[in-house]
Design an enzyme around this catalytic site. Structure first.
Site, PDB file in Angstrom:
ATOM      1  N   ASN A   1       0.847  -1.190   0.000  1.00 60.65           N
ATOM      2  CA  ASN A   1       0.000   0.000   0.000  1.00 60.65           C
ATOM      3  C   ASN A   1       0.879   1.234   0.000  1.00 60.65           C
ATOM      4  O   ASN A   1       1.994   1.216   0.514  1.00 60.65           O
ATOM      5  CB  ASN A   1      -0.874   0.006   1.274  1.00 60.65           C
ATOM      6  CG  ASN A   1      -1.805   1.220   1.340  1.00 60.65           C
ATOM      7  OD1 ASN A   1      -2.495   1.528   0.371  1.00 60.65           O
ATOM      8  ND2 ASN A   1      -1.797   1.908   2.474  1.00 60.65           N
TER       9      ASN A   1
ATOM     10  N   HIS B   1       0.941   5.294   1.132  1.00 56.83           N
ATOM     11  CA  HIS B   1       0.233   6.170   2.076  1.00 56.83           C
ATOM     12  C   HIS B   1       0.887   7.549   2.076  1.00 56.83           C
ATOM     13  O   HIS B   1       2.124   7.643   2.147  1.00 56.83           O
ATOM     14  CB  HIS B   1       0.289   5.544   3.478  1.00 56.83           C
ATOM     15  CG  HIS B   1      -0.466   6.316   4.509  1.00 56.83           C
ATOM     16  ND1 HIS B   1      -1.839   6.271   4.613  1.00 56.83           N
ATOM     17  CD2 HIS B   1      -0.024   7.154   5.480  1.00 56.83           C
ATOM     18  CE1 HIS B   1      -2.209   7.067   5.618  1.00 56.83           C
ATOM     19  NE2 HIS B   1      -1.137   7.613   6.154  1.00 56.83           N
TER      20      HIS B   1
END
Ligand code: GRF
Length: 199
Positions: free
Chosen positions: A105, A107
Protein backbone atom coordinates in the site's frame (compact mmCIF):
# COMPACT_ATOMS: atom_id res chain seq x y z
CA UNK A 1 5.91 -10.20 -13.11
CA UNK A 2 2.11 -9.83 -12.98
CA UNK A 3 0.84 -6.86 -10.94
CA UNK A 4 -2.75 -6.15 -9.86
CA UNK A 5 -3.71 -2.61 -8.79
CA UNK A 6 -6.54 -1.61 -6.44
CA UNK A 7 -7.78 1.98 -6.38
CA UNK A 8 -10.77 4.03 -5.24
CA UNK A 9 -10.25 7.47 -6.72
CA UNK A 10 -8.64 9.37 -9.60
CA UNK A 11 -5.94 6.72 -9.98
CA UNK A 12 -3.01 9.08 -10.61
CA UNK A 13 -0.71 6.64 -8.79
CA UNK A 14 -2.04 3.77 -10.92
CA UNK A 15 -1.48 5.92 -14.03
CA UNK A 16 2.15 6.45 -13.01
CA UNK A 17 2.65 2.70 -12.62
CA UNK A 18 1.00 2.05 -16.00
CA UNK A 19 3.29 4.62 -17.63
CA UNK A 20 6.32 2.90 -16.06
CA UNK A 21 5.18 -0.45 -17.48
CA UNK A 22 5.10 1.09 -20.99
CA UNK A 23 8.89 0.72 -20.88
CA UNK A 24 9.58 -2.84 -22.07
CA UNK A 25 12.58 -2.92 -19.72
CA UNK A 26 10.30 -2.47 -16.68
CA UNK A 27 10.15 -5.88 -14.94
CA UNK A 28 6.38 -5.94 -14.41
CA UNK A 29 3.08 -5.65 -16.27
CA UNK A 30 -0.27 -4.56 -14.83
CA UNK A 31 -2.70 -7.42 -15.53
CA UNK A 32 -5.83 -6.03 -13.81
CA UNK A 33 -7.06 -2.88 -12.06
CA UNK A 34 -9.87 -3.21 -9.55
CA UNK A 35 -11.90 -0.87 -7.37
CA UNK A 36 -14.49 -0.93 -4.62
CA UNK A 37 -16.53 1.53 -6.69
CA UNK A 38 -17.00 2.85 -10.24
CA UNK A 39 -13.82 4.90 -9.77
CA UNK A 40 -12.62 7.29 -12.48
CA UNK A 41 -9.17 5.72 -12.05
CA UNK A 42 -10.35 2.56 -13.83
CA UNK A 43 -10.27 4.59 -17.05
CA UNK A 44 -6.44 4.46 -17.11
CA UNK A 45 -6.64 0.68 -17.48
CA UNK A 46 -9.60 0.62 -19.86
CA UNK A 47 -7.78 2.97 -22.26
CA UNK A 48 -4.94 0.40 -22.40
CA UNK A 49 -7.21 -2.60 -22.85
CA UNK A 50 -6.27 -3.86 -19.38
CA UNK A 51 -9.06 -5.82 -17.58
CA UNK A 52 -10.85 -4.00 -14.74
CA UNK A 53 -13.36 -5.02 -12.07
CA UNK A 54 -15.43 -3.38 -9.38
CA UNK A 55 -16.16 -5.16 -6.13
CA UNK A 56 -18.48 -2.98 -4.08
CA UNK A 57 -19.04 -3.60 -0.40
CA UNK A 58 -22.74 -2.93 -0.96
CA UNK A 59 -22.95 -5.72 -3.55
CA UNK A 60 -22.27 -8.35 -0.86
CA UNK A 61 -24.13 -9.68 2.16
CA UNK A 62 -21.41 -8.52 4.56
CA UNK A 63 -17.76 -7.54 4.76
CA UNK A 64 -16.42 -11.14 4.92
CA UNK A 65 -18.34 -11.97 1.71
CA UNK A 66 -16.92 -8.83 0.06
CA UNK A 67 -13.42 -9.80 1.20
CA UNK A 68 -13.81 -13.30 -0.29
CA UNK A 69 -15.16 -11.87 -3.56
CA UNK A 70 -12.24 -9.42 -3.78
CA UNK A 71 -9.75 -12.24 -3.16
CA UNK A 72 -11.42 -14.32 -5.90
CA UNK A 73 -11.42 -11.42 -8.40
CA UNK A 74 -7.70 -10.86 -7.80
CA UNK A 75 -6.84 -14.57 -7.86
CA UNK A 76 -8.52 -14.86 -11.26
CA UNK A 77 -5.66 -12.81 -12.72
CA UNK A 78 -2.87 -14.69 -10.93
CA UNK A 79 -0.96 -11.62 -9.77
CA UNK A 80 2.55 -11.94 -8.34
CA UNK A 81 2.08 -8.61 -6.54
CA UNK A 82 -1.01 -6.61 -5.52
CA UNK A 83 -0.66 -2.82 -5.22
CA UNK A 84 -3.16 -0.77 -3.23
CA UNK A 85 -2.82 2.72 -4.73
CA UNK A 86 -5.42 4.91 -3.13
CA UNK A 87 -7.70 1.99 -2.27
CA UNK A 88 -9.85 3.24 0.59
CA UNK A 89 -11.00 -0.04 2.14
CA UNK A 90 -9.35 -2.32 4.70
CA UNK A 91 -8.93 -5.78 3.17
CA UNK A 92 -9.86 -8.80 5.32
CA UNK A 93 -8.50 -12.27 6.09
CA UNK A 94 -9.43 -13.80 2.70
CA UNK A 95 -7.34 -11.24 0.77
CA UNK A 96 -4.55 -11.33 3.38
CA UNK A 97 -4.41 -15.16 3.34
CA UNK A 98 -4.19 -15.15 -0.46
CA UNK A 99 -1.81 -12.21 -0.96
CA UNK A 100 -0.23 -11.35 2.39
CA UNK A 101 3.48 -10.71 1.91
CA UNK A 102 2.92 -9.61 -1.70
CA UNK A 103 0.30 -6.92 -1.08
CA UNK A 104 1.63 -3.36 -0.70
CA UNK A 105 0.00 0.00 0.00
CA UNK A 106 1.09 3.58 -0.56
CA UNK A 107 0.23 6.17 2.08
CA UNK A 108 0.65 9.98 1.94
CA UNK A 109 2.53 10.36 5.26
CA UNK A 110 5.66 9.09 7.03
CA UNK A 111 4.09 6.11 8.84
CA UNK A 112 3.65 5.48 11.70
CA UNK A 113 2.80 9.19 11.72
CA UNK A 114 -0.68 10.15 10.48
CA UNK A 115 -2.29 6.78 9.59
CA UNK A 116 -5.81 6.67 8.21
CA UNK A 117 -7.85 8.36 5.55
CA UNK A 118 -6.95 12.00 6.35
CA UNK A 119 -3.14 11.82 6.58
CA UNK A 120 -2.47 15.05 4.66
CA UNK A 121 -5.06 17.08 6.58
CA UNK A 122 -3.72 15.66 9.88
CA UNK A 123 -0.12 16.58 9.01
CA UNK A 124 -1.18 20.15 8.18
CA UNK A 125 -3.19 20.41 11.41
CA UNK A 126 -0.19 19.11 13.38
CA UNK A 127 1.95 21.89 11.90
CA UNK A 128 4.84 19.59 10.92
CA UNK A 129 7.52 21.07 8.62
CA UNK A 130 8.20 17.71 6.97
CA UNK A 131 5.84 14.90 6.05
CA UNK A 132 6.14 12.41 3.17
CA UNK A 133 5.14 9.19 1.48
CA UNK A 134 5.34 5.58 2.63
CA UNK A 135 5.08 2.25 0.79
CA UNK A 136 4.44 -0.62 3.18
CA UNK A 137 3.35 -4.26 3.25
CA UNK A 138 -0.33 -4.56 4.15
CA UNK A 139 -1.28 -6.45 7.30
CA UNK A 140 -4.60 -6.67 9.13
CA UNK A 141 -4.23 -3.21 10.64
CA UNK A 142 -4.88 0.28 9.25
CA UNK A 143 -1.62 1.43 7.60
CA UNK A 144 0.39 -0.68 10.10
CA UNK A 145 2.37 -3.22 8.02
CA UNK A 146 6.19 -3.24 7.73
CA UNK A 147 7.54 -0.15 5.94
CA UNK A 148 9.31 -0.88 2.62
CA UNK A 149 10.25 2.65 1.53
CA UNK A 150 9.72 6.26 2.61
CA UNK A 151 10.47 9.69 1.15
CA UNK A 152 10.27 13.04 2.94
CA UNK A 153 8.24 15.93 1.52
CA UNK A 154 8.53 19.51 2.80
CA UNK A 155 5.41 21.33 3.97
CA UNK A 156 5.25 24.91 2.69
CA UNK A 157 3.81 27.51 5.10
CA UNK A 158 0.98 28.48 2.72
CA UNK A 159 0.11 24.91 1.70
CA UNK A 160 -3.51 23.92 1.67
CA UNK A 161 -4.46 20.23 1.79
CA UNK A 162 -4.73 19.86 -2.00
CA UNK A 163 -1.36 21.50 -2.72
CA UNK A 164 0.44 19.43 -0.09
CA UNK A 165 -1.29 16.22 -1.20
CA UNK A 166 -0.27 16.83 -4.82
CA UNK A 167 3.34 17.37 -3.77
CA UNK A 168 3.21 14.17 -1.70
CA UNK A 169 1.71 12.27 -4.62
CA UNK A 170 4.72 13.22 -6.77
CA UNK A 171 6.89 11.44 -4.19
CA UNK A 172 4.41 8.56 -3.92
CA UNK A 173 4.46 7.97 -7.66
CA UNK A 174 8.27 7.65 -7.76
CA UNK A 175 8.40 5.60 -4.54
CA UNK A 176 5.71 3.21 -5.76
CA UNK A 177 7.29 2.61 -9.19
CA UNK A 178 10.75 2.08 -7.63
CA UNK A 179 9.38 -0.25 -4.92
CA UNK A 180 7.38 -2.36 -7.40
CA UNK A 181 10.46 -2.71 -9.63
CA UNK A 182 12.63 -3.66 -6.64
CA UNK A 183 10.12 -6.21 -5.31
CA UNK A 184 9.50 -7.98 -8.61
CA UNK A 185 13.22 -8.02 -9.42
CA UNK A 186 13.96 -9.52 -5.99
CA UNK A 187 11.09 -11.99 -6.54
CA UNK A 188 12.47 -12.91 -9.97
CA UNK A 189 15.98 -13.46 -8.63
CA UNK A 190 14.61 -15.70 -5.85
CA UNK A 191 12.70 -17.73 -8.51
CA UNK A 192 15.91 -18.03 -10.56
CA UNK A 193 17.80 -19.13 -7.44
CA UNK A 194 15.25 -21.87 -6.71
CA UNK A 195 15.26 -22.94 -10.39
CA UNK A 196 19.10 -23.17 -10.32
CA UNK A 197 18.97 -25.31 -7.17
CA UNK A 198 16.44 -27.59 -8.95
CA UNK A 199 19.06 -28.49 -11.61
C1 GRF B 1 -2.82 8.75 -2.63
O1 GRF B 1 -2.19 9.82 -1.97
C2 GRF B 1 -2.90 7.57 -1.72
O2 GRF B 1 -1.78 7.39 -0.91
C3 GRF B 1 -4.09 7.95 -0.88
O3 GRF B 1 -5.02 8.50 -1.80
C4 GRF B 1 -4.29 9.05 -2.89
C5 GRF B 1 -4.77 8.36 -4.14
O4 GRF B 1 -4.54 9.20 -5.20
N1 GRF B 1 -4.64 6.79 -0.21
P1 GRF B 1 -4.93 8.71 -6.71
O5 GRF B 1 -6.33 8.13 -6.66
O6 GRF B 1 -3.90 7.68 -7.10
O7 GRF B 1 -4.82 9.96 -7.54
Amino acid sequence: ARVAVLLSGTGSLCAALLEATDDPAFPAEVVVVGSDRAAHGLEHARRRGIPTFTCGLGEHADRPAWDRALAAELAGHAPDLVVSAGFMKLVGPAVLDAFGGRLINTHPALLPAFPGAHAVRDALAAGVAVTGATVHLVDAGLDTGPVLAQREVAVHPDDDEAELHERIKEAERELLVDTVAALVTAGRTSEQRTRKSDR
